[in-house]
Motif scaffolding. Structure first.
Motif, PDB file in Angstrom:
ATOM      1  N   ASP A   1       0.825  -1.213   0.000  1.00 28.68           N
ATOM      2  CA  ASP A   1       0.000   0.000   0.000  1.00 28.68           C
ATOM      3  C   ASP A   1       0.860   1.265   0.000  1.00 28.68           C
ATOM      4  O   ASP A   1       0.553   2.235  -0.695  1.00 28.68           O
ATOM      5  CB  ASP A   1      -0.944   0.018   1.199  1.00 28.68           C
TER       6      ASP A   1
ATOM      7  N   LYS B   1       2.337   1.662  -3.489  1.00 25.62           N
ATOM      8  CA  LYS B   1       1.308   2.165  -4.400  1.00 25.62           C
ATOM      9  C   LYS B   1       1.053   3.650  -4.143  1.00 25.62           C
ATOM     10  O   LYS B   1       0.879   4.435  -5.076  1.00 25.62           O
ATOM     11  CB  LYS B   1       0.026   1.350  -4.225  1.00 25.62           C
ATOM     12  N   TYR B   2       1.030   4.037  -2.893  1.00 22.38           N
ATOM     13  CA  TYR B   2       0.757   5.417  -2.499  1.00 22.38           C
ATOM     14  C   TYR B   2       1.793   6.395  -3.060  1.00 22.38           C
ATOM     15  O   TYR B   2       1.482   7.552  -3.319  1.00 22.38           O
ATOM     16  CB  TYR B   2       0.704   5.503  -0.976  1.00 22.38           C
TER      17      TYR B   2
ATOM     18  N   GLU C   1       2.937   6.512  -5.947  1.00 15.06           N
ATOM     19  CA  GLU C   1       2.612   6.779  -7.350  1.00 15.06           C
ATOM     20  C   GLU C   1       3.864   6.840  -8.222  1.00 15.06           C
ATOM     21  O   GLU C   1       3.880   7.485  -9.258  1.00 15.06           O
ATOM     22  CB  GLU C   1       1.780   8.050  -7.499  1.00 15.06           C
TER      23      GLU C   1
ATOM     24  N   GLN D   1       7.223   1.124  -7.947  1.00 12.38           N
ATOM     25  CA  GLN D   1       6.259   0.044  -8.141  1.00 12.38           C
ATOM     26  C   GLN D   1       6.852  -1.088  -8.973  1.00 12.38           C
ATOM     27  O   GLN D   1       6.643  -2.266  -8.673  1.00 12.38           O
ATOM     28  CB  GLN D   1       4.979   0.593  -8.755  1.00 12.38           C
TER      29      GLN D   1
ATOM     30  N   THR E   1       7.386  -4.967  -7.836  1.00  9.78           N
ATOM     31  CA  THR E   1       6.829  -6.065  -8.635  1.00  9.78           C
ATOM     32  C   THR E   1       7.928  -7.042  -9.053  1.00  9.78           C
ATOM     33  O   THR E   1       7.704  -8.253  -9.089  1.00  9.78           O
ATOM     34  CB  THR E   1       6.120  -5.500  -9.889  1.00  9.78           C
TER      35      THR E   1
END
Length: 116
Positions: free
Chosen positions: A41, A44-45, A47, A52, A56
């Protein structure tokens, strides 16, 4: 040599972020699941496509410290492959106005992420 060892240790610390104040669950499995969601989270926050993608690709890891002992509020250490990636992560959180994700986190955790 001690000075050389310390230099390497500091370089590794420059590639980490620490979350303070996240309570642990009743089992290690539940705690790990909660920690994984929290880290995901936060990533993701930010941005940030770079952060990210690194997450991944498995290039960002995390663990409770110390990992060999149980506790109720052990810090979560997030390890990045570089200081620049860590800085991008932190800036992506710190530069947001309102911080809606963090408003639900325990106060010590909020304070730690905002302090310089």
């Amino acid at each position: 040599m001690k000075a050389i060892d310390e230099k390497g240790e500091y370089a590794e610390k420059d590639k980490r972020a620490v979350i303070i104040g996240s309570a642990e669950e009743s089992t290690p499995t539940e705690t790990l699941k909660k920690d994984e969601k929290l880290v995901a989270d936060l990533i993701k926050y930010t941005e940030s496509d770079v952060v990210q993608k690194a997450f991944t690709d498995g290039k960002i890891s995390h663990h409770r410290h110390p990992s060999d002992r149980a506790g109720k509020r052990r810090p979560i250490k997030i390890a990045f492959q570089s200081k620049e990636l860590r800085d991008t992560f932190l800036n992506g959180i710190r530069l947001k106005k309102g911080h809606p994700l963090l408003s639900s986190l325990p106060l010590p955790m909020q304070d730690h992420l905002w302090s310089s």
